[in-house]
Design a protein around this motif. Structure first.
Motif, PDB file in Angstrom:
ATOM      1  N   TRP A 401       0.834  -0.817   0.222  1.00  0.00           N
ATOM      2  CA  TRP A 401       0.138  -0.435  -0.075  1.00  0.00           C
ATOM      3  C   TRP A 401       1.050   1.526  -0.365  1.00  0.00           C
ATOM      4  O   TRP A 401       0.733   2.360  -0.977  1.00  0.00           O
ATOM      5  CB  TRP A 401      -0.877   0.301   0.958  1.00  0.00           C
ATOM      6  CG  TRP A 401      -1.330   1.403   1.252  1.00  0.00           C
ATOM      7  CD1 TRP A 401      -2.296   1.155   0.674  1.00  0.00           C
ATOM      8  CD2 TRP A 401      -1.038   2.607   2.201  1.00  0.00           C
ATOM      9  NE1 TRP A 401      -2.400   3.121   1.378  1.00  0.00           N
ATOM     10  CE2 TRP A 401      -2.721   3.213   2.362  1.00  0.00           C
ATOM     11  CE3 TRP A 401      -0.745   2.234   3.445  1.00  0.00           C
ATOM     12  CZ2 TRP A 401      -1.994   4.357   2.549  1.00  0.00           C
ATOM     13  CZ3 TRP A 401      -1.076   3.484   3.919  1.00  0.00           C
ATOM     14  CH2 TRP A 401      -1.755   4.698   3.696  1.00  0.00           C
TER      15      TRP A 401
ATOM     16  N   LYS B 506      -4.477  -2.506  -4.729  1.00  0.00           N
ATOM     17  CA  LYS B 506      -5.424  -2.429  -3.748  1.00  0.00           C
ATOM     18  C   LYS B 506      -6.197  -4.348  -3.790  1.00  0.00           C
ATOM     19  O   LYS B 506      -7.303  -4.734  -2.590  1.00  0.00           O
ATOM     20  CB  LYS B 506      -7.313  -1.033  -3.595  1.00  0.00           C
ATOM     21  CG  LYS B 506      -6.307  -0.386  -2.426  1.00  0.00           C
ATOM     22  CD  LYS B 506      -7.142   0.869  -2.380  1.00  0.00           C
ATOM     23  CE  LYS B 506      -7.934   0.817  -4.119  1.00  0.00           C
ATOM     24  NZ  LYS B 506      -9.153   1.934  -3.638  1.00  0.00           N
ATOM     25  N   ILE B 587     -15.729  -4.041   7.377  1.00  0.00           N
ATOM     26  CA  ILE B 587     -13.946  -3.346   7.580  1.00  0.00           C
ATOM     27  C   ILE B 587     -13.520  -2.885   6.307  1.00  0.00           C
ATOM     28  O   ILE B 587     -13.175  -1.716   5.613  1.00  0.00           O
ATOM     29  CB  ILE B 587     -13.242  -3.952   8.941  1.00  0.00           C
ATOM     30  CG1 ILE B 587     -14.131  -3.678   9.843  1.00  0.00           C
ATOM     31  CG2 ILE B 587     -12.049  -3.100   8.618  1.00  0.00           C
ATOM     32  CD1 ILE B 587     -13.198  -4.728  10.526  1.00  0.00           C
ATOM     33  N   TYR B 590     -15.501  -0.676   3.859  1.00  0.00           N
ATOM     34  CA  TYR B 590     -15.684   0.350   4.043  1.00  0.00           C
ATOM     35  C   TYR B 590     -14.168   0.996   3.738  1.00  0.00           C
ATOM     36  O   TYR B 590     -14.047   2.357   3.185  1.00  0.00           O
ATOM     37  CB  TYR B 590     -16.214   0.827   5.457  1.00  0.00           C
ATOM     38  CG  TYR B 590     -17.629   0.521   5.619  1.00  0.00           C
ATOM     39  CD1 TYR B 590     -18.936   1.188   4.592  1.00  0.00           C
ATOM     40  CD2 TYR B 590     -18.222  -0.293   6.361  1.00  0.00           C
ATOM     41  CE1 TYR B 590     -20.814   1.196   4.697  1.00  0.00           C
ATOM     42  CE2 TYR B 590     -19.614  -0.510   7.054  1.00  0.00           C
ATOM     43  CZ  TYR B 590     -20.425   0.538   5.534  1.00  0.00           C
ATOM     44  OH  TYR B 590     -21.804   0.321   5.946  1.00  0.00           O
ATOM     45  N   PHE B 591     -13.453   0.586   4.660  1.00  0.00           N
ATOM     46  CA  PHE B 591     -11.827   1.399   4.004  1.00  0.00           C
ATOM     47  C   PHE B 591     -11.427   1.491   3.135  1.00  0.00           C
ATOM     48  O   PHE B 591     -10.593   2.252   2.574  1.00  0.00           O
ATOM     49  CB  PHE B 591     -11.618   0.615   5.808  1.00  0.00           C
ATOM     50  CG  PHE B 591     -11.830   0.944   6.868  1.00  0.00           C
ATOM     51  CD1 PHE B 591     -11.792   2.701   7.310  1.00  0.00           C
ATOM     52  CD2 PHE B 591     -12.146   0.342   7.418  1.00  0.00           C
ATOM     53  CE1 PHE B 591     -11.918   3.303   8.180  1.00  0.00           C
ATOM     54  CE2 PHE B 591     -12.790   1.484   9.076  1.00  0.00           C
ATOM     55  CZ  PHE B 591     -12.320   2.557   9.353  1.00  0.00           C
ATOM     56  N   MET B 592     -11.095   0.015   2.674  1.00  0.00           N
ATOM     57  CA  MET B 592     -10.851  -0.202   1.290  1.00  0.00           C
ATOM     58  C   MET B 592     -11.286  -0.543  -0.158  1.00  0.00           C
ATOM     59  O   MET B 592     -11.361   0.036  -1.717  1.00  0.00           O
ATOM     60  CB  MET B 592      -9.817  -0.730   0.932  1.00  0.00           C
ATOM     61  CG  MET B 592      -8.907  -0.889   2.551  1.00  0.00           C
ATOM     62  SD  MET B 592      -7.878  -1.914   2.423  1.00  0.00           S
ATOM     63  CE  MET B 592      -6.749  -2.764   0.461  1.00  0.00           C
ATOM     64  N   SER B 685     -18.009   3.774   1.271  1.00  0.00           N
ATOM     65  CA  SER B 685     -16.811   3.620   1.288  1.00  0.00           C
ATOM     66  C   SER B 685     -15.497   4.349   0.813  1.00  0.00           C
ATOM     67  O   SER B 685     -14.678   5.275   0.918  1.00  0.00           O
ATOM     68  CB  SER B 685     -16.807   1.873   0.308  1.00  0.00           C
ATOM     69  OG  SER B 685     -16.599   1.890  -0.835  1.00  0.00           O
ATOM     70  N   ILE B 688     -14.950   7.154   3.249  1.00  0.00           N
ATOM     71  CA  ILE B 688     -14.476   6.161   4.242  1.00  0.00           C
ATOM     72  C   ILE B 688     -12.830   6.362   3.540  1.00  0.00           C
ATOM     73  O   ILE B 688     -11.813   6.944   4.351  1.00  0.00           O
ATOM     74  CB  ILE B 688     -14.888   5.477   5.112  1.00  0.00           C
ATOM     75  CG1 ILE B 688     -16.275   5.606   5.524  1.00  0.00           C
ATOM     76  CG2 ILE B 688     -13.690   4.812   5.964  1.00  0.00           C
ATOM     77  CD1 ILE B 688     -16.590   4.123   6.114  1.00  0.00           C
ATOM     78  N   SER B 689     -12.835   6.332   2.757  1.00  0.00           N
ATOM     79  CA  SER B 689     -11.622   5.843   1.936  1.00  0.00           C
ATOM     80  C   SER B 689     -10.742   7.159   1.920  1.00  0.00           C
ATOM     81  O   SER B 689     -10.257   7.699   1.454  1.00  0.00           O
ATOM     82  CB  SER B 689     -11.612   4.483   0.989  1.00  0.00           C
ATOM     83  OG  SER B 689     -12.411   4.484  -0.298  1.00  0.00           O
ATOM     84  N   TRP B 691     -11.391  10.082   3.653  1.00  0.00           N
ATOM     85  CA  TRP B 691     -10.745  10.574   4.449  1.00  0.00           C
ATOM     86  C   TRP B 691      -9.865  10.108   4.806  1.00  0.00           C
ATOM     87  O   TRP B 691      -8.062  10.819   5.204  1.00  0.00           O
ATOM     88  CB  TRP B 691     -11.696  10.309   5.688  1.00  0.00           C
ATOM     89  CG  TRP B 691     -13.197  10.752   5.579  1.00  0.00           C
ATOM     90  CD1 TRP B 691     -13.736  11.752   5.015  1.00  0.00           C
ATOM     91  CD2 TRP B 691     -14.368  10.365   6.067  1.00  0.00           C
ATOM     92  NE1 TRP B 691     -14.953  12.184   5.296  1.00  0.00           N
ATOM     93  CE2 TRP B 691     -15.094  11.471   6.521  1.00  0.00           C
ATOM     94  CE3 TRP B 691     -14.233   9.811   7.274  1.00  0.00           C
ATOM     95  CZ2 TRP B 691     -16.311  11.093   7.007  1.00  0.00           C
ATOM     96  CZ3 TRP B 691     -15.588   9.268   7.725  1.00  0.00           C
ATOM     97  CH2 TRP B 691     -16.746   9.757   7.228  1.00  0.00           C
ATOM     98  N   ILE B 692      -8.915   8.648   4.928  1.00  0.00           N
ATOM     99  CA  ILE B 692      -8.043   8.714   5.124  1.00  0.00           C
ATOM    100  C   ILE B 692      -7.154   8.333   4.128  1.00  0.00           C
ATOM    101  O   ILE B 692      -5.483   7.326   4.276  1.00  0.00           O
ATOM    102  CB  ILE B 692      -8.465   7.252   5.902  1.00  0.00           C
ATOM    103  CG1 ILE B 692      -9.129   6.129   4.801  1.00  0.00           C
ATOM    104  CG2 ILE B 692      -8.575   6.972   7.015  1.00  0.00           C
ATOM    105  CD1 ILE B 692      -8.923   4.055   5.812  1.00  0.00           C
ATOM    106  N   LEU B 694      -6.843   6.554   1.420  1.00  0.00           N
ATOM    107  CA  LEU B 694      -6.820   4.949   0.371  1.00  0.00           C
ATOM    108  C   LEU B 694      -7.502   4.348  -0.288  1.00  0.00           C
ATOM    109  O   LEU B 694      -8.241   3.677  -0.975  1.00  0.00           O
ATOM    110  CB  LEU B 694      -7.420   3.957   1.842  1.00  0.00           C
ATOM    111  CG  LEU B 694      -6.728   3.436   2.796  1.00  0.00           C
ATOM    112  CD1 LEU B 694      -7.412   3.102   4.755  1.00  0.00           C
ATOM    113  CD2 LEU B 694      -6.269   1.651   1.984  1.00  0.00           C
TER     114      LEU B 694
END
Lengths: 695, 695
Positions: A401, B506, B587, B590-592, B685, B688-689, B691-692, B694
């Motif tokens: 990543w 990813k 998880i 949502y995150f990736m 997603s 969320i992704s 924001w961080i 990803l």
């Protein structure tokens, strides 16, 4: 084009510096005293045995390499074929130099421990190992640097770089071929000898490990060198050149960076810097040798890593090229350095996690479970091994990543190169282990005193730690290298634009087939060890029975015969797993097309890495749980829990030293074969798959 | 719209017919004589123990299901939440009916063997099992058919079908939730009891298996029902409804066929036909029961399969709809039938391969290796297990390829449905096994004569064969179901057009994470069994020590306490693997993002199937190698090879009955969770992704 790029013309010369240094180190090691006549005799037997194995292996190899070279010359280009031979030759030479040195250093380490104490013994063992480390790094650089000098550096046009990448992929395939022989064959050799020696010697005849009366003792010591020096060296050499070449191939892909020559040059520059940093690190051993040996080994690696990362920061900044994402976004110019940093740190971290799972709480769990018998020892060991896959996989994902975020697909390649660049020093630490192990064996066989044994034992114990780290590192670097080669494959067959679509059932079929390959190869190699060990057991039993005076120590056992049995078995049992690894990608590629083959590479990579981690860590944990009990826990040696732990260790032996490591080779080899045959597969597979309706 | 499509309105009614039949069969079984007072007492203990476990499990489940229902009602739609509860309820009912029947049939089988001979005993055991088989098929049909009647059948517009598919996915998730509890919890229960009973009873106290003096004997018998009846039933029920619903979801995707209502109706029609064929097959047992029991069980399955395939040929022809490939090519109208044929045949073939690896040459190899000790027994068993993955994977690939060639992605779904459609009869044969096993145990505990034991032993031996086939079938059907759900997921998140690109790092990260999950869950469940068994060992030891008169047989042991320990352990140890399976896809999604989640599903599917095959087949092979030695080979019972084989069997127990089967659930559960949460993941997603970083 920055100045740094022009420096790469001298990559081969940097390699020569490394090789010449290795030569001096070897001369230094050889000039050390080799101890008593008995010690010299034993070490000569080990040395000769190792050389016998290598010669026999090389003669089989020569035929294999010649056939493949002819095939490549006919199917691809003459240059690729030449690169293939050169790659094979470089790997052979690295293994040969490393083995020569290791089998000289072992007895001299024992002698140094006896005459001059721990510091000197550490130095001899480490320098003995560093010949392997430096040879791996130097020969990789000489080979790739040489081809770069001839075909690559002058060519500014992007198309020329692509052609260079194609040619040089032959070099990686050559390295892979040797790795297959050295790792799979070496793994079978070493475990056949080990299991055979233990089953008859320790269990049936009740004589200690490394007893000179055991005909398989010498074969066992040879096996340590064959497996842990030559096998490990070839494995790492394969990763080293594979990652460099994959990164060159990705970098050469037109339009991916602002400056193709820089992208092609950076991996070469990275390993040049890594080699220089390694030389300095190795030299620092003279400073650290007086301290705690474990700390000394850690510190030389640390010095090299810091120097390497520091220097690379300025190199990457100075090159001032940017990676462009598929979307056309330019990533930060320092991005490749972040990828290198991520690769280096993750490589170290995986080693530490491996060490944890084979040393700390997990082995106490296994030892505790041994109280209720072998069944629970085994269940716990298997569970520990499976559990131990989680964190390394998370770390690999983190490296993927980070490097992708900062430098795209190119980043994944350069991260792998970064992980491997200081191989000069990391591989030296790795090769130190079997030398210390052999030194202990020689001390035992030649009856050196308690004090000497204590030194060699403590050096050997550290060797077990470094070996655990080395195994984790080997798997982690194999994973990133295989992934980089996977990207290189995608670029080579032109799938980077269209993608490999997981929803396409052909890709899913490829994924399943690829996923199954590591299980299949692991089964083959485990069965092979069982069969080869059986042959060894029969021979040792026969000698004990038929040769009078062996048990009294008045007549020497026929060690050469045992070496011969292990050698023959190794070469015979290697054929099926080897053919599987080479043919599987070609068959799937031709019959099902490039996308399915991509799926297969991905599937093999995932299960290969997981299974390799599982097997290596279970095996290491069982081994150390046994040692933990032997050190006095739960009743110590001879107790019921100890018997249970011995059974666990027996299962762990082929896990950690044969089947697990073979998977590192498998996942890289099928990827590199796919890269080399990419052009042919693209050309013929639509035709073939069209005929049979698989298209 | 053909007439066949309108028939599907009556799917729930067909299910009712199946359920009513199951009720009559249960009444018949219950009306059989239950033997002596002692037999009735023992079987009542088993029955009560099983019911205790179920009640405790259900009370934990109720809380879990309520929470998830509330979450679903809030996050998706009320209808999906209702479907979820219904799915959970149907699975619970199927398990409850099956267990009721099995724990009634066991003692009546023993009595029939004692009073009327083998033919009658076979009939009672098989009919006892067929209540489970029919309940699974009937309740699936009632549930899905009911929802179809309400939401699906009247709706001609394609959009309505998509909505129906979304609602009904809740039903599959409900079934999956119960499967998780039943399979993982049941697996831990049964092996904790089994290992605990064996370690203290057989090994330490030296009393035979199923001895009434052993406090864990009853718990062990309960465990057979909990694991092999309820656990297996829930697993197959999950595959059954999962494959139907996935195929509906694929079929509902606009533009994929010439006629959406037909595509949605076909899977329902298929299982209607399958249920009717199963009813006829089960009824045929009255004809076959006089012949060789193994042949009789084979023949009823065979009759049902032939009837099913024959009828489906006319159904598919009569429906006259065509699947359209992505390229717009219309596939043959009979294509779905070819897919059904491929699924059915491959299901049978995988069962036979599993039987081979756990019965023929491979177990002799393991037995032979036992001569050199437990270490070689284990190495060989592990190698056999790994090797045994190859042919089933090739068969799965063949099914994927054939069904895709003839009916596109839709074909993969309908092939899975075809494999599972005659579950009424295949599951009956499966559930027969633990009933025969229990009958043997009851005969032993109540001291029935030699002759009776011979009959129950021979029925039990056949049960081992059918169990092996059933395990292979369960894995194969889980693989195809997971793949169909994977396609349904891709359709639900709109990736069928853009694809899931394996070159995207990813996706590779998802693949690695997914690949790691089965190893992690296997490690958790193996550790759980070890811990739970330890608790059982302590309790049995305590009872032997503290309760005077147990060993003399004058005082009854406290069996209820042992059942309680297994129950508590099962419910406690299930939490972590369960949470992992439910949360991991959410998880990662949502995150990736959706593509990474697709990679994760694929990775888990591949390593899950491989690991499940490896573990199930190693375990089965060790078990049978031990039995082979016990039958007299290599010194027979009590010999050194036998001791080695017992250790192998101990390791194999959690492999084949806990960890391996848990993986079937894992790969289906994470896929169905992904399908249900698809809409939410697509919505949130990117945010969320983003924001961080990803994204």
């Amino acid at each position: 084009m920055s100045d740094f790029v022009t420096w790469t013309t001298w990559a081969w010369a940097a390699g020569m510096v490394g090789l010449v240094t290795a030569g001096f180190v070897y001369r230094y090691v050889k000039s050390q005293p080799a101890g008593s006549d008995l010690m010299i005799d034993i070490s000569t037997q080990i040395h000769d045995g190792a050389m016998t194995f290598l010669k026999r292996e090389y003669s089989v190899l020569a035929v294999f390499v010649l056939i493949v070279t002819a095939l490549l010359a006919w199917a691809t280009t003459g240059q690729t074929a030449i690169a293939y031979v050169t790659g094979a030759l470089c790997s052979v030479l690295a293994g040969f130099f490393g083995m020569k040195s290791a089998t000289r250093a072992n007895v001299r380490t024992a002698a140094a421990a006896n005459d001059e104490g721990q510091g000197k013994a550490l130095r001899v063992a480490f320098f003995g190992g560093s010949v392997m480390g430096l040879s791996v790094a130097a020969l990789g650089l000489i080979g790739i640097g040489g081809f770069y000098w001839i075909f690559g550096s002058g060519a500014i046009a992007a198309a020329e770089h692509v052609r260079f990448a194609q040619i040089i992929s032959g070099f990686a395939m050559g390295a892979s071929s040797i790795a297959l022989f050295a790792r799979v064959g070496g793994g079978i050799f070493t475990k056949a000898a080990d299991v055979g020696a233990d089953l008859v010697g320790k269990v049936e005849a009740g004589i200690p490990e490394d007893d000179p009366r055991n005909p398989a003792s010498i074969a066992d010591a040879v096996g340590d060198n064959v497996g842990d020096v030559a096998g490990m060296g070839a494995d790492i050499f394969e990763s080293y050149v594979g990652s460099i070449i994959a990164t060159i191939a990705i970098g050469a892909t037109v339009g991916m960076t602002t400056h193709t020559p820089s992208a092609v040059a950076l991996p070469i520059l990275t390993v040049m810097v890594g080699l220089l940093a390694s030389l300095i690190g190795i030299g620092m051993m003279k400073v650290f040798e007086g301290t705690d040996p474990a700390a000394a080994l850690r510190n030389v690696t640390f010095v090299a890593a810091v120097l390497f990362l520091g220097a690379m920061y300025f190199v990457v900044r100075g090159m001032d090229f940017q990676v462009i994402t598929e979307g056309g976004r330019a990533l930060p110019a320092i991005g490749p350095w972040v990828a290198i940093l991520a690769g280096t740190l993750v490589g170290i971290a995986i080693g530490l996690v491996t060490e944890y799972y084979t040393a700390a709480a997990p082995i106490r769990r296994i030892a505790e479970a041994s109280q209720t018998g072998a069944g629970t020892n085994l269940i716990t060991g298997l569970a520990v091994g499976m559990e131990s896959t989680a964190i390394p996989v998370l770390l690999i994902c983190l490296a993927i990543w980070l490097s992708f975020q900062f430098a795209g697909l190119y980043g994944i390649g350069i991260a792998a190169v970064g992980m491997l660049a200081t191989v000069g020093v990391t591989m030296s630490v790795d090769a130190y282990g079997p030398i210390a192990d052999n030194a202990g064996g020689i001390s035992e066989m030649s009856g050196l005193g308690e004090e000497t044994r204590a030194i060699t034992d403590s050096l050997d114990a550290i060797g077990n730690t470094t070996a655990a780290q080395g195994k984790g590192f080997a798997i982690g670097s194999a994973a990133l290298t295989a992934l980089a080669l996977f990207s290189a494959y995608a670029a080579a067959v032109g799938l980077t634009d269209t993608g490999i679509n997981l929803i396409n059932p052909k890709v899913v079929i490829g994924l399943f087939l690829g996923g199954m390959l590591p299980f299949f190869v692991a089964a083959l190699t485990m069965t092979a060890v069982g069969r080869a060990a059986q042959g060894m057991v029969d021979e040792v039993r026969r000698q004990f029975r038929e040769i009078p005076g062996i048990m009294e120590g008045t007549v020497k056992p026929d060690s050469a015969r045992c070496i011969d049995i292990s050698t023959k078995a190794a070469l015979r049992e290697m054929i099926l797993p080897g053919l599987t690894a080479v043919l599987a990608p070609v068959i799937v590629g031709y019959f099902m097309g490039v996308e399915a083959l991509g799926g297969m590479l991905a599937g093999a990579m995932v299960t290969g890495v997981l299974l390799a981690l599982f097997m290596a860590n279970s095996g290491g944990a069982w081994d150390n749980a046994k040692k933990y009990i032997e050190a006095g826990a739960y009743g110590g040696k001879g107790s019921e829990p100890h018997m249970a732990a011995v059974i666990g260790d027996t299962v762990g032996d082929p896990f950690k030293d044969t089947s697990g490591p073979s998977l590192n080779i498998l996942i890289k080899l099928i990827a590199i074969v796919s890269v080399v045959f990419a052009g042919l597969i693209v050309k013929f597979s639509p035709m073939i798959s069209g005929w049979i309706g698989l298209g």
